[in-house]
Design a protein around this motif. Structure first.
Motif, PDB file in Angstrom:
ATOM      1  N   SER A 311     -45.310 -22.150  35.494  1.00 13.21           N
ATOM      2  CA  SER A 311     -46.729 -22.316  35.791  1.00 13.21           C
ATOM      3  C   SER A 311     -47.519 -22.155  34.506  1.00 13.21           C
ATOM      4  CB  SER A 311     -47.198 -21.285  36.822  1.00 13.21           C
ATOM      5  OG  SER A 311     -46.513 -21.465  38.057  1.00 13.21           O
ATOM      6  N   GLY A 312     -48.713 -22.743  34.471  1.00 13.01           N
ATOM      7  CA  GLY A 312     -49.472 -22.735  33.237  1.00 13.01           C
ATOM      8  C   GLY A 312     -50.271 -21.467  32.999  1.00 13.01           C
ATOM      9  N   ALA A 313     -51.265 -21.190  33.867  1.00 13.67           N
ATOM     10  CA  ALA A 313     -52.129 -20.023  33.691  1.00 13.67           C
ATOM     11  C   ALA A 313     -52.437 -19.423  35.053  1.00 13.67           C
ATOM     12  CB  ALA A 313     -53.425 -20.413  32.987  1.00 13.67           C
ATOM     13  N   SER A 314     -52.410 -18.089  35.124  1.00 12.58           N
ATOM     14  CA  SER A 314     -52.695 -17.405  36.384  1.00 12.58           C
ATOM     15  C   SER A 314     -53.594 -16.209  36.125  1.00 12.58           C
ATOM     16  CB  SER A 314     -51.401 -16.942  37.059  1.00 12.58           C
ATOM     17  OG  SER A 314     -51.670 -16.374  38.320  1.00 12.58           O
ATOM     18  N   MET A 315     -54.673 -16.104  36.944  1.00  8.25           N
ATOM     19  CA  MET A 315     -55.615 -14.997  36.855  1.00  8.25           C
ATOM     20  C   MET A 315     -55.748 -14.463  38.274  1.00  8.25           C
ATOM     21  SD  MET A 315     -57.954 -17.324  34.372  1.00  8.25           S
ATOM     22  CE  MET A 315     -58.803 -16.277  33.203  1.00  8.25           C
ATOM     23  N   THR A 316     -54.996 -13.416  38.571  1.00 11.36           N
ATOM     24  CA  THR A 316     -54.653 -13.124  39.949  1.00 11.36           C
ATOM     25  C   THR A 316     -54.759 -11.640  40.293  1.00 11.36           C
ATOM     26  OG1 THR A 316     -52.945 -13.527  41.619  1.00 11.36           O
ATOM     27  CG2 THR A 316     -52.193 -12.898  39.430  1.00 11.36           C
ATOM     28  N   ASN A 317     -54.372 -11.321  41.532  1.00  3.02           N
ATOM     29  CA  ASN A 317     -54.307  -9.965  42.073  1.00  3.02           C
ATOM     30  C   ASN A 317     -55.664  -9.368  42.414  1.00  3.02           C
ATOM     31  OD1 ASN A 317     -51.526  -9.609  40.014  1.00  3.02           O
ATOM     32  ND2 ASN A 317     -51.397  -9.363  42.237  1.00  3.02           N
ATOM     33  N   LEU A 318     -56.444 -10.101  43.211  1.00  3.31           N
ATOM     34  CA  LEU A 318     -57.661  -9.532  43.770  1.00  3.31           C
ATOM     35  C   LEU A 318     -57.338  -8.279  44.580  1.00  3.31           C
ATOM     36  CD1 LEU A 318     -60.689  -9.607  44.383  1.00  3.31           C
ATOM     37  CD2 LEU A 318     -60.199 -11.231  46.236  1.00  3.31           C
ATOM     38  N   ASP A 319     -56.162  -8.219  45.162  1.00  2.00           N
ATOM     39  CA  ASP A 319     -55.762  -7.040  45.934  1.00  2.00           C
ATOM     40  C   ASP A 319     -55.684  -5.782  45.075  1.00  2.00           C
ATOM     41  OD1 ASP A 319     -53.595  -8.265  44.630  1.00  2.00           O
ATOM     42  OD2 ASP A 319     -52.146  -7.312  45.963  1.00  2.00           O
ATOM     43  N   GLN A 320     -55.517  -5.938  43.764  1.00  2.00           N
ATOM     44  CA  GLN A 320     -55.486  -4.805  42.851  1.00  2.00           C
ATOM     45  C   GLN A 320     -56.775  -4.689  42.033  1.00  2.00           C
ATOM     46  OE1 GLN A 320     -52.807  -2.675  42.620  1.00  2.00           O
ATOM     47  NE2 GLN A 320     -51.832  -3.791  44.283  1.00  2.00           N
ATOM     48  N   GLY A 321     -57.761  -5.519  42.344  1.00  5.59           N
ATOM     49  CA  GLY A 321     -59.018  -5.502  41.617  1.00  5.59           C
ATOM     50  C   GLY A 321     -59.135  -6.540  40.527  1.00  5.59           C
ATOM     51  N   GLY A 322     -58.171  -7.469  40.454  1.00  2.70           N
ATOM     52  CA  GLY A 322     -58.210  -8.507  39.437  1.00  2.70           C
ATOM     53  C   GLY A 322     -59.290  -9.541  39.741  1.00  2.70           C
ATOM     54  N   ARG A 323     -60.310  -9.634  38.877  1.00  2.00           N
ATOM     55  CA  ARG A 323     -61.437 -10.518  39.151  1.00  2.00           C
ATOM     56  C   ARG A 323     -62.215 -10.797  37.858  1.00  2.00           C
ATOM     57  NH1 ARG A 323     -66.073  -7.507  39.095  1.00  2.00           N
ATOM     58  NH2 ARG A 323     -67.229  -9.175  40.149  1.00  2.00           N
ATOM     59  N   MET A 324     -63.104 -11.796  37.963  1.00  2.00           N
ATOM     60  CA  MET A 324     -63.960 -12.257  36.868  1.00  2.00           C
ATOM     61  C   MET A 324     -63.116 -12.926  35.782  1.00  2.00           C
ATOM     62  SD  MET A 324     -66.878  -9.348  36.331  1.00  2.00           S
ATOM     63  CE  MET A 324     -67.692 -10.407  35.161  1.00  2.00           C
ATOM     64  N   ALA A 325     -63.146 -14.264  35.781  1.00  2.00           N
ATOM     65  CA  ALA A 325     -62.292 -14.989  34.849  1.00  2.00           C
ATOM     66  C   ALA A 325     -62.897 -16.336  34.503  1.00  2.00           C
ATOM     67  CB  ALA A 325     -60.908 -15.184  35.465  1.00  2.00           C
TER      68      ALA A 325
END
Length: 456
Positions: A311-325
């Motif tokens: 995969s190219g790029a991943s900005m993930t894990n809202l379940d852990q607080g991953g946000r704003m990208a």
């Protein structure tokens, strides 16, 4: 004074030191050896190139004397067997690049810098002889050093890590790391560290690691390095196998690096907020090429070029607080679903994946086996925009998760070509549940605005 061949070579490499050192040395009554006009010649202080015995005691004494005189210690070409030598305050060691070799005498760290303000090492080669060492033990270990400057050095065959920096500031530049059992460089709780224009090859688990013991602002810069052939010998599902690894370290800039053949990711940011991944190029990795995951807030992945990845790029894990990208202006080619080292189940096949408060714009994606851009996964989908992208030769052009009851997404002004399973498709848990939303609206996709896309 007559100049020997060694004088001429040394002046060419280290001429800047000669401006002030003659007066300083002479004022203290120092005997002028063959390199006396540049600093103290270790050969005049008891060290013998090529000697079979351990010369740690002699090097320690020479460093103490050089530091007391405020002069660099100059190590002539040759091999020196040492171990556990402590660097004094303001220690400066100068060798001849590729010719001055420090070889482990016992498998322990060769040099140790601890609780000092400043140290500088230039032109030294460190050899660990591939003797297994304790985890994160380095050939050179520095702890709580205000500013350490390492340039033009080489680190080879470390039993764990080439260079370990704990609570240090300074620069590591123009150095080479190869054949590490674990990693080339491990830095933790850094104080504005710069890692620039180094070459890293053939490491067992990671290339360059910028970590913190607790989440916080780090401010390190990792720029212009070549990182190649990084394995994942110790396994795991992401902690190993990465060219550049950031963990809990905020405010890190990773820019202009060349990365090749990494078992998992070229660049992996785990829980680092405000991390920028800019203008890097990578080819051939086994999982997500550019990753920002878990508890990050604020990440920019922009102007990169990656090929041949799961995969190219991943900005993930809202379940852990991953946000704003922001994921912008990247070129991503040949993202193919494949089995990853930690699982037999195939994964990936998408160009870009985002989950919350993210803008995906200006990217060019070609040959993604499954999905060009994936907006959300399961309930992890909130406030997303995909605009102005060019997507060609994919399964689904853009997918959007319809699992959340409340949704907000904009998919507009994209160019989508040769998407065999539809240009824009609503999904639930990865399975298509709508037709192509560029052709007809669907009540199940309420909250999703699809407009002005060019589809062929």
């Amino acid at each position: 004074m007559a100049l020997s061949r060694r004088n001429v070579l040394a002046m060419g490499l280290f001429g800047t030191a000669s401006v002030v050192l003659p007066t300083a040395a002479q004022s203290r009554g120092a005997a002028a050896g063959p390199l006396g006009h540049l600093g103290l010649d270790a050969g005049q202080l008891g060290l013998r190139p090529g000697a079979a015995e351990d010369q740690s005691r002699q090097l320690q004494a020479a460093l103490k004397q050089a530091a007391a005189r405020g002069a660099p210690l100059l190590l002539p070409p040759g091999r020196y067997r040492i171990g556990g030598v402590a660097l004094p305050e303001n220690a400066r060691i100068v060798g001849v690049p590729g010719e001055t070799h420090l070889v482990t005498a016992s498998g322990q760290p060769l040099l140790i810098a601890r609780n000092i303000g400043r140290a500088a090492l230039t032109g030294l080669s460190f050899d660990g002889l591939d003797i297994p060492a304790a985890q994160r033990s380095g050939l050179l270990m520095a702890e709580n050093v205000g500013e350490i400057a390492i340039s033009g050095c080489a680190f080879a065959k470390a039993g764990s890590v080439g260079l370990t920096l704990d609570r240090c500031g300074g620069r590591v530049t123009a150095s080479r790391f190869r054949d590490m059992r674990d990693a080339a460089l491990f830095a933790i709780d850094s104080k504005g560290l710069t890692v620039e224009q180094n070459r890293v090859e053939d490491c067992g688990n990671n290339g360059i690691q910028i970590w913190r013991s607790q989440p916080g602002d780090d401010g390190s810069i990792v720029r212009g390095n070549h990182v190649m052939r990084i394995r994942t010998d110790s396994g795991g599902s992401g902690q190993n196998g990465n060219g550049i690894s950031v963990f809990r370290a905020g405010g890190v800039i990773i820019e202009g690096n060349q990365l090749r053949d990494c078992a998992l990711s070229f660049i992996r940011n785990n829980s680092g907020s405000g991390v920028q991944i800019l203008g890097n190029q990578g080819r051939r990795c086994g999982e997500v090429a550019l990753y920002s995951e878990f508890a990050f807030e604020g990440a920019i992945i922009a102007n990169n070029h990656v090929e041949d990845c799961a995969s190219g790029a991943s900005m993930t894990n809202l379940d852990q607080g991953g946000r704003m990208a922001v994921c912008a202006n990247n070129i991503i080619r040949k993202a193919t679903r494949k089995a990853v080292p930690y699982s037999k189940e195939p994964t990936g096949g998408y160009g870009i994946h985002v989950e919350a408060e993210a803008a995906v714009t200006g990217n060019v994606i070609e040959d993604a086996s499954d999905i060009g851009i994936a907006l959300g996964w399961s309930w992890g989908m909130r406030n997303l925009a995909a605009t102005g992208n060019v997507i060609r030769k994919t399964g689904i052009g853009i997918s959007v998760s319809l699992v959340p009851k409340e949704r907000n997404a904009l998919i507009a002004n994209n160019v989508i070509s040769e998407a065999r399973d539809g240009a824009v498709i609503g999904t639930e848990y990865g399975k298509p549940v709508t037709g192509d939303l560029t052709k007809a609206p669907d009540a199940r996709a309420s909250g999703i605005v699809v407009a002005n896309n060019a589809v062929r």
